[in-house]
Scaffold this active site. Structure first.
Site, short mmCIF file in Angstrom:
data_model
loop_
_atom_site.label_atom_id
_atom_site.label_comp_id
_atom_site.label_asym_id
_atom_site.label_seq_id
_atom_site.Cartn_x
_atom_site.Cartn_y
_atom_site.Cartn_z
N LYS A 8 0.84 -1.20 0.00
CA LYS A 8 0.00 0.00 0.00
C LYS A 8 0.87 1.23 0.00
CE LYS A 8 -0.17 2.19 3.24
NZ LYS A 8 0.03 3.22 4.29
N PRO A 89 9.41 -4.46 3.91
CA PRO A 89 9.99 -4.07 5.19
C PRO A 89 8.91 -3.72 6.20
CG PRO A 89 10.32 -2.35 3.53
CD PRO A 89 9.79 -3.54 2.81
N GLY A 93 5.68 2.35 6.27
CA GLY A 93 4.70 3.17 5.58
C GLY A 93 4.03 2.49 4.41
N LEU A 94 4.16 1.16 4.34
CA LEU A 94 3.59 0.39 3.22
C LEU A 94 2.38 -0.44 3.64
CD1 LEU A 94 6.91 -0.83 1.55
CD2 LEU A 94 5.42 1.04 0.81
N ASP A 128 -5.77 0.75 8.05
CA ASP A 128 -5.52 0.51 6.62
C ASP A 128 -6.15 -0.79 6.11
OD1 ASP A 128 -4.06 2.83 6.50
OD2 ASP A 128 -2.10 1.85 6.51
#
Length: 265
Positions: A8, A89, A93-94, A128
């Site tokens: 994301k 990782p 922030g993904l 999220d």
């Protein structure tokens, strides 16, 4: 059963205010890359989780993993033996954990169907997660769980993700937000909203991980038409017009950094 947990990114992330409950009121454009973690599941007498992959060692408590929590709240028979190949990782922030949970929801949907209140169950796992279930471009409001459709005109757009291999926890970044409301999302499709947008968490993230500036500077020297930090960092993304531009940019990134090249879904 196999499913990809698509990475994301937040093409824009506007923080509007801090709420009385301690959370922040957000406006964001979610987008998803056509690559990420990989999950495999098989029917079993009870749930189990095995973690492999480059970043598997970062998940020190697999039984407390969001995948296990997602399975607990969804119909899937006596149990599933799940293998997670952790390619994204952690604390980057993904939405890696949220993407993993979203992949579980899709596997359950295909095998058993989802309960009528699946959105609420997903939101309880993380802000999220509801967006990650469909893993298609959309607008998120509230804490990110209130989703709206958007014209996904960037599907197929070449994208490069780069992380300096420095984990960055979300909490301290939000705590460092300066509290200034710089206005709402603007535009009628994903490209317009992204170009008009910003990431209000970038200054706070830069204070904590100055190396993010090096990543952004490197990407801005490529042929990208948009470069920005994703989420609370430290991963940054670059969008390109052609795959050739993407490949040239990837070659210019220092080998010590983590990269993922793909296309938006």
């Amino acid at each position: 059963m196999r499913e990809t947990a698509y990475a994301k990114i937040n093409l824009a992330l506007h923080v509007r205010r801090r709420r009385d409950d301690g959370y922040h009121e957000l406006e964001t454009v979610f987008a998803f890359v056509d690559a990420g973690d990989e999950l495999a599941a098989a029917p079993a007498s009870q749930d189990s989780l095995r973690v492999t992959g480059e970043f598997g060692g970062a998940l020190i408590d697999p039984f407390g993993n969001i995948i296990a929590k997602a399975l607990t709240g969804l119909p899937h028979g006596p149990g599933w033996a799940v293998t997670l190949e952790k390619n994204l990782p952690v604390a980057a922030g993904l939405g890696g954990g949220s993407a993993d949970a979203g992949a579980v929801f899709r596997m359950v949907r295909d095998a058993y169907g989802l309960p009528a209140d699946w959105q609420a169950r997903a939101a309880k796992l993380g802000a999220d997660v509801p967006a990650c279930v469909e893993s298609r471009a959309c607008i998120g409001r509230g804490t990110g769980t209130e989703l709206e459709p958007v014209d996904g005109d960037l599907a197929g757009c070449p994208v490069l993700l780069v992380n300096p291999r420095i984990p960055l926890a979300t909490g301290p970044v939000f705590k460092g937000w300066d509290g200034i409301d710089r206005g709402p999302l603007e535009g009628t499709n994903v490209r317009e909203i992204a170009l008009n947008g910003r990431n209000d968490l970038e200054p706070a993230a830069l204070q904590l991980v100055p190396q993010i500036a090096d990543v952004l500077d490197t990407l801005r020297k490529t042929g990208a038409w948009l470069v920005r930090m994703s989420g609370s960092g430290a991963t940054c993304f670059a969008l390109f017009d052609t795959p050739d531009q993407l490949e040239e940019a990837k070659a210019a990134v220092p080998s010590a950094w983590w990269t993922l090249a793909g296309a938006l879904r």
